[in-house]
Design a protein around this motif. Structure first.
Motif, PDB file in Angstrom:
ATOM      1  N   MET A 117       0.842  -1.202   0.000  1.00 47.41           N
ATOM      2  CA  MET A 117       0.000   0.000   0.000  1.00 47.41           C
ATOM      3  C   MET A 117       0.869   1.241   0.000  1.00 47.41           C
ATOM      4  N   GLY A 118       0.592   2.178  -0.892  1.00 48.71           N
ATOM      5  CA  GLY A 118       1.402   3.372  -0.979  1.00 48.71           C
ATOM      6  C   GLY A 118       1.175   4.302   0.182  1.00 48.71           C
ATOM      7  N   ALA A 119       2.181   5.188   0.391  1.00 53.01           N
ATOM      8  CA  ALA A 119       2.084   6.117   1.512  1.00 53.01           C
ATOM      9  C   ALA A 119       0.932   7.082   1.332  1.00 53.01           C
ATOM     10  N   HIS A 120       0.506   7.328   0.082  1.00 47.42           N
ATOM     11  CA  HIS A 120      -0.575   8.270  -0.183  1.00 47.42           C
ATOM     12  C   HIS A 120      -1.944   7.661   0.107  1.00 47.42           C
ATOM     13  N   GLN A 121      -2.001   6.363   0.386  1.00 43.78           N
ATOM     14  CA  GLN A 121      -3.266   5.697   0.647  1.00 43.78           C
ATOM     15  C   GLN A 121      -3.151   4.900   1.950  1.00 43.78           C
ATOM     16  N   PRO A 122      -3.210   5.604   3.082  1.00 41.95           N
ATOM     17  CA  PRO A 122      -3.036   4.924   4.369  1.00 41.95           C
ATOM     18  C   PRO A 122      -4.168   3.940   4.633  1.00 41.95           C
ATOM     19  N   LEU A 123      -3.839   2.883   5.346  1.00 44.56           N
ATOM     20  CA  LEU A 123      -4.845   1.891   5.688  1.00 44.56           C
ATOM     21  C   LEU A 123      -5.871   2.494   6.643  1.00 44.56           C
ATOM     22  N   GLY A 124      -7.130   2.329   6.315  1.00 44.91           N
ATOM     23  CA  GLY A 124      -8.202   2.858   7.143  1.00 44.91           C
ATOM     24  C   GLY A 124      -9.531   2.331   6.637  1.00 44.91           C
ATOM     25  N   PRO A 125     -10.631   2.599   7.328  1.00 45.24           N
ATOM     26  CA  PRO A 125     -11.941   2.085   6.921  1.00 45.24           C
ATOM     27  C   PRO A 125     -12.309   2.416   5.473  1.00 45.24           C
ATOM     28  N   ALA A 126     -12.011   3.635   5.017  1.00 44.75           N
ATOM     29  CA  ALA A 126     -12.384   4.041   3.654  1.00 44.75           C
ATOM     30  C   ALA A 126     -11.621   3.224   2.618  1.00 44.75           C
ATOM     31  N   ALA A 127     -10.306   3.075   2.791  1.00 49.47           N
ATOM     32  CA  ALA A 127      -9.499   2.311   1.840  1.00 49.47           C
ATOM     33  C   ALA A 127      -9.896   0.840   1.849  1.00 49.47           C
ATOM     34  N   ILE A 128     -10.191   0.316   3.008  1.00 45.10           N
ATOM     35  CA  ILE A 128     -10.613  -1.085   3.127  1.00 45.10           C
ATOM     36  C   ILE A 128     -11.943  -1.300   2.415  1.00 45.10           C
ATOM     37  N   ALA A 129     -12.889  -0.376   2.618  1.00 41.99           N
ATOM     38  CA  ALA A 129     -14.202  -0.497   1.990  1.00 41.99           C
ATOM     39  C   ALA A 129     -14.103  -0.388   0.472  1.00 41.99           C
ATOM     40  N   ARG A 130     -13.263   0.529  -0.025  1.00 43.26           N
ATOM     41  CA  ARG A 130     -13.102   0.669  -1.471  1.00 43.26           C
ATOM     42  C   ARG A 130     -12.535  -0.603  -2.093  1.00 43.26           C
ATOM     43  N   THR A 131     -11.556  -1.193  -1.437  1.00 41.92           N
ATOM     44  CA  THR A 131     -10.950  -2.422  -1.953  1.00 41.92           C
ATOM     45  C   THR A 131     -11.962  -3.564  -1.946  1.00 41.92           C
ATOM     46  N   ALA A 132     -12.735  -3.669  -0.869  1.00 42.31           N
ATOM     47  CA  ALA A 132     -13.757  -4.714  -0.779  1.00 42.31           C
ATOM     48  C   ALA A 132     -14.813  -4.532  -1.856  1.00 42.31           C
ATOM     49  N   ALA A 133     -15.205  -3.286  -2.121  1.00 39.45           N
ATOM     50  CA  ALA A 133     -16.202  -3.012  -3.158  1.00 39.45           C
ATOM     51  C   ALA A 133     -15.670  -3.389  -4.541  1.00 39.45           C
ATOM     52  N   GLN A 134     -14.401  -3.154  -4.786  1.00 41.01           N
ATOM     53  CA  GLN A 134     -13.800  -3.527  -6.070  1.00 41.01           C
ATOM     54  C   GLN A 134     -13.819  -5.044  -6.261  1.00 41.01           C
ATOM     55  N   ILE A 135     -13.559  -5.771  -5.184  1.00 39.76           N
ATOM     56  CA  ILE A 135     -13.616  -7.234  -5.257  1.00 39.76           C
ATOM     57  C   ILE A 135     -15.035  -7.683  -5.570  1.00 39.76           C
ATOM     58  N   ALA A 136     -15.999  -7.094  -4.871  1.00 36.43           N
ATOM     59  CA  ALA A 136     -17.404  -7.458  -5.087  1.00 36.43           C
ATOM     60  C   ALA A 136     -17.847  -7.117  -6.502  1.00 36.43           C
ATOM     61  N   ASP A 137     -17.395  -5.987  -7.032  1.00 39.90           N
ATOM     62  CA  ASP A 137     -17.761  -5.588  -8.398  1.00 39.90           C
ATOM     63  C   ASP A 137     -17.282  -6.613  -9.421  1.00 39.90           C
ATOM     64  N   SER A 138     -16.104  -7.156  -9.206  1.00 36.28           N
ATOM     65  CA  SER A 138     -15.520  -8.061 -10.196  1.00 36.28           C
ATOM     66  C   SER A 138     -15.843  -9.528  -9.958  1.00 36.28           C
ATOM     67  N   GLU A 139     -16.062  -9.922  -8.692  1.00 34.69           N
ATOM     68  CA  GLU A 139     -16.228 -11.342  -8.381  1.00 34.69           C
ATOM     69  C   GLU A 139     -17.484 -11.680  -7.578  1.00 34.69           C
ATOM     70  N   GLY A 140     -18.202 -10.679  -7.119  1.00 38.99           N
ATOM     71  CA  GLY A 140     -19.401 -10.935  -6.334  1.00 38.99           C
ATOM     72  C   GLY A 140     -19.147 -10.824  -4.845  1.00 38.99           C
ATOM     73  N   LEU A 141     -20.230 -10.670  -4.098  1.00 37.85           N
ATOM     74  CA  LEU A 141     -20.127 -10.445  -2.666  1.00 37.85           C
ATOM     75  C   LEU A 141     -19.526 -11.632  -1.923  1.00 37.85           C
ATOM     76  N   GLU A 142     -19.765 -12.844  -2.452  1.00 41.92           N
ATOM     77  CA  GLU A 142     -19.263 -14.037  -1.778  1.00 41.92           C
ATOM     78  C   GLU A 142     -17.740 -14.093  -1.777  1.00 41.92           C
ATOM     79  N   ALA A 143     -17.092 -13.335  -2.656  1.00 40.54           N
ATOM     80  CA  ALA A 143     -15.622 -13.338  -2.709  1.00 40.54           C
ATOM     81  C   ALA A 143     -15.005 -12.430  -1.657  1.00 40.54           C
ATOM     82  N   VAL A 144     -15.827 -11.616  -1.014  1.00 42.50           N
ATOM     83  CA  VAL A 144     -15.321 -10.650  -0.038  1.00 42.50           C
ATOM     84  C   VAL A 144     -15.151 -11.305   1.325  1.00 42.50           C
ATOM     85  N   SER A 145     -13.945 -11.297   1.827  1.00 43.33           N
ATOM     86  CA  SER A 145     -13.634 -11.770   3.175  1.00 43.33           C
ATOM     87  C   SER A 145     -12.537 -10.879   3.732  1.00 43.33           C
ATOM     88  N   MET A 146     -12.400 -10.868   5.026  1.00 41.29           N
ATOM     89  CA  MET A 146     -11.361 -10.052   5.636  1.00 41.29           C
ATOM     90  C   MET A 146      -9.980 -10.477   5.134  1.00 41.29           C
TER      91      MET A 146
END
Length: 246
Positions: free
Chosen positions: A1-30
């Motif tokens: 993860m780049g320094a310009h994108q610190p780990l936090g709820p917003a970044a985590i949610a965006r990444t999870a949404a990208q996974i769901a967009d491409s593979e479906g909700l069932e692919a989303v896990s912590m």
């Protein structure tokens, strides 16, 4: 993860949404989200309590900041805009239905300010508070029901979120059977039922049906409260105009 994108709820949610967009909700896990972010699963738990909270954050990440148009508008336009915004959101992210409709997780995607503004406009038009509630629930149910059917029939639409409603005169008259659609048994004596069962239920046709439903829902409210409809702002009249032209 780049320094310009610190780990936090917003970044985590965006990444999870990208996974769901491409593979479906069932692919989303912590664990999966952590892997895509290049961190350990334990690192995620410092920001998100678990998958349940993650799903709610994902819904927040993709929903529109406002369901209503900016500026002063008629309640009719506000309801139509709300339906369009909900359609755009759900059709672009079909997995959101799995979050909104889950038991004990029913979400209101409209911000409190939007709800207050729309209900105030409906009240000023003469509707009671309960009738205003019915309007919000009715439009939301129409969108969720229609897009749920479209998503079930067409999980990966080629154009999930059209910018404008489909014009009635752009759709061929009659049904458009989908290749491989099974024929409904017992329809020999029921030709209309047979044509209905063979109709392709994709996003384009679902959107047309939604436009028709919402427009006539609004016309019904106008009629009940003795308000003259404005034909120039009524997409429901498109079908009538098309039929007349033929």
């Amino acid at each position: 993860m780049g320094a310009h994108q610190p780990l936090g709820p917003a970044a985590i949610a965006r990444t999870a949404a990208q996974i769901a967009d491409s593979e479906g909700l069932e692919a989303v896990s912590m664990r999966r989200v952590a892997g895509d972010l290049g961190v350990s699963a334990m690192a995620l738990y410092r920001h998100v309590a678990g998958r349940r909270e993650l799903l709610l954050l994902m819904a927040d990440a993709v929903r529109s900041p406002s369901m209503l148009p900016e500026g002063k508008h008629r309640w009719q336009d506000m309801l139509a805009h709300m339906a369009d915004t909900l359609w755009q959101t759900f059709s672009a992210h079909p997995w959101l239905l799995g979050i909104v409709l889950s038991p004990r997780r029913l979400l209101n995607l409209a911000a409190p300010a939007d709800v207050e503004r729309l209900l105030s406009s409906l009240s000023a038009a003469g509707l009671t508070e309960d009738e205003g509630f019915d309007c919000l629930l009715g439009v939301s149910a129409a969108v969720i029901g229609t897009v749920s059917i479209a998503a079930a029939a067409d999980p990966v639409p080629a154009n999930p979120a059209p910018a404008n409603p489909v014009a009635a005169d752009s759709v061929p008259a009659g049904s458009r059977p989908q290749p491989g659609t099974p024929r409904l048994h017992g329809t020999d004596d029921y030709p209309r039922a047979e044509r209905f069962s063979g109709r392709s239920v994709d996003y384009e046709f679902a959107r047309q049906s939604l436009d028709y439903l919402v427009a006539n829902f609004i016309r019904g409210i106008e009629s009940t409260h003795n308000q003259t409809p404005d034909p120039s702002k009524d997409p429901g009249l498109r079908k009538e105009e098309h039929a007349t032209a033929e």
